[in-house]
Scaffold this active site. Sequence first.
Site, short mmCIF file in Angstrom:
data_model
loop_
_atom_site.label_atom_id
_atom_site.label_comp_id
_atom_site.label_asym_id
_atom_site.label_seq_id
_atom_site.Cartn_x
_atom_site.Cartn_y
_atom_site.Cartn_z
N LYS A 1 -9.47 8.58 1.69
CA LYS A 1 -8.42 9.04 1.99
C LYS A 1 -7.12 9.18 0.99
CE LYS A 1 -3.93 5.51 1.71
NZ LYS A 1 -3.46 4.18 1.46
N ASP B 1 2.23 7.90 -3.14
CA ASP B 1 2.80 6.50 -1.98
C ASP B 1 3.64 6.61 -2.69
OD1 ASP B 1 2.75 5.74 0.55
OD2 ASP B 1 1.47 4.50 0.60
N LYS C 1 8.51 1.57 -0.59
CA LYS C 1 8.22 0.88 -1.39
C LYS C 1 9.39 0.31 -2.54
CE LYS C 1 3.82 2.48 -1.05
NZ LYS C 1 3.04 0.93 -0.80
N ASP D 1 -3.42 6.25 -4.61
CA ASP D 1 -3.84 6.38 -3.35
C ASP D 1 -4.21 7.37 -3.20
OD1 ASP D 1 -2.94 4.49 -1.41
OD2 ASP D 1 -1.08 5.29 -0.79
N ASP E 1 4.96 3.44 5.75
CA ASP E 1 3.82 2.99 4.40
C ASP E 1 2.63 2.93 5.08
OD1 ASP E 1 4.00 2.89 1.73
OD2 ASP E 1 4.37 1.51 1.76
N GLU F 1 0.72 4.39 6.23
CA GLU F 1 -0.13 6.35 6.37
C GLU F 1 -1.16 6.06 6.25
OE1 GLU F 1 1.04 4.95 3.77
OE2 GLU F 1 -0.27 5.86 1.96
N ARG G 1 -3.65 5.39 7.24
CA ARG G 1 -4.67 4.19 8.06
C ARG G 1 -4.29 5.92 9.16
NH1 ARG G 1 -1.80 -1.51 9.41
NH2 ARG G 1 -2.29 -0.65 6.99
ZN LIG Z 1 1.68 3.01 2.08
#
Ligand SMILES: [Zn+2]
Length: 582
Positions: free
Chosen positions: A339, A344, A351, A362, A421, A423, A425
């Site tokens: 990933k 993010d 967030k 991230d 958020d 995202e 996956r």
């Molecule tokens: Zn996220």
Amino acid sequence: MNPVAFVLGRWLFGGCCFCKATPFQLSRPVNHLYLYSNRYSHNSSRRASLGRRNISLAPIIMAAYREEPSNFIVKNRSRFLKYFSDTKDISLATNIDVLVKEDLEKYLESQSSSLRAWLHSNSFVPCKGKETNWIAVPSENFPGKIEKLVVVLGDGSSFGGCRWMGFACLPTGAPAGLYKLGFVSEKVVEQGFTSTRAAFAWALGAYTFPIYKGTSGGKDNSVVSERTPDPAFLPVLIWPSDCDRSLVESCASATFLVRDMISTPAEDMGPAAVENTARLLAEEYPGATVRSVIDEALIKENFPQIYMVGRGASNRNRARLIELVAGEPNQPTVCLLGKGVSFDSGGLDIKSASGMRLMKKDMGGAAHALGVASMILSSKLPIHLRVIISAVENAVDGESYRPGDIIKARNGLTTEVCNTDAEGRLILADALVYGCEFSPQLIVDFATLTGAARVALGTDVAVFFSNNDQFAEKLGEAAFQVDDPVWRLPLYSGYRSQLDSKLADLKNIGEGSAGGYGGAILAALYLKEFVSCSIPWIHFDIMAYNVASKPGKPEGGEAMGMRAVFRLLQSKYGSASHPGMI
Ligand SMILES: [Zn+2]
């Protein structure tokens, strides 16, 4: 944001308001602007909104800077070699004697009275079992010289009981000089201390993140990349003769790569820089190739979820799939997925400030995939390797995907986006479907996926899931062997219905009364929908960051579960005659 306000804001407030790097920009040569224009502008027809982005000069000039960190990271990932010496002349080297508290008394009986007196007069009583204690003993015959270092390893409790990692405190603590391993007590050996592990701990202890610190260690790569050891300025360890040096170099340089990538700010480690890192890495290994699928090409090649999640990012951070392939097609195929969310913000479900603070990390999954790849390639494991990285920035913009949108993955499954958020996956789903198309013997994905995994196991233990008990068991064994803590959580099917949507095939989070519980499991269950059930799959949900410093593990980006995965692959595919491990 209103484009007029955006541009005005930049002119009026400069570095204070929108751009942190104004002083840099003003000092950069003008030809960076030219470089940027050549490289990027021909790709820039995608959006009408692009025009406003290019009006501001600030991001254009910074673009030239952004290539430097990935160059530095790849070219200098073995910079720990400065702390090692090849010399065969060990006569001038200072011994490092390694003990544990339990055998200090016995050790002292065999030492000179002056050494005992020195320790006594310095109140050297390693009573704090947690920490590794060491003391430099002065030479009787050569005033001003050190006779030896006496090191008493701590109880390893800060490393989950792994005592040998305590050796990592020396490179940043010990006086400059040439050292070699001296007496190592039996009890220390019983604790898993080997010369290979000592060298690895020494290498990790030498880690710093120098890219942005000061002037000499900053952008002047020549200073930092100097690999020649100099015992006049640094503690330098002579490579122990029985140490598996290539393994140490492979593991340590992969760890440096992962840490550097994660610690680099999002401004300099966007999707393009992740791709550049993969390309530079591949250049070092003959036969390794990298391709990328960028922006609207993602739609053409059927990676729609990667495209949707990354659509809100600026032109210079366009979404992409990065694919590194190496090895022979007749070798067993292993896919490593990462990933790579370079930053993010949470997207439109933005967030909080504290939740966003560390989100440069991230892309940690992508860094891990490249880290394991570098270990596989440098140790020449006979694997047909395919690294697949989904790299995006989850940004807030008029082009961002929205809560309530229904998006379709590579395998045709539709997902109702309940929270933008969640995202990671979504972008991994396309990569998993793609990876399965090569019928690999194993897929391992790394992702900084959920806070829930951290709530469950804290920041140090890598959470993993698997659809294959055999591989899961072997991974657990491998992790234990190499002191790289991992723990399996279940793909508990009882929670699967929480992902049912009234409008689409799936939701990307669990909602309702049960929502908020078991978030790591729900994320893994979502991913499972995109894996062919016949293909063994391991999914890592990792922190990828040290929130506090410990010896050999300074605050910042961290590799977690990486050595465990490498050990698993090494035991399955490596040669039995070379079973070295760290
Ligand atoms: Zn996220």
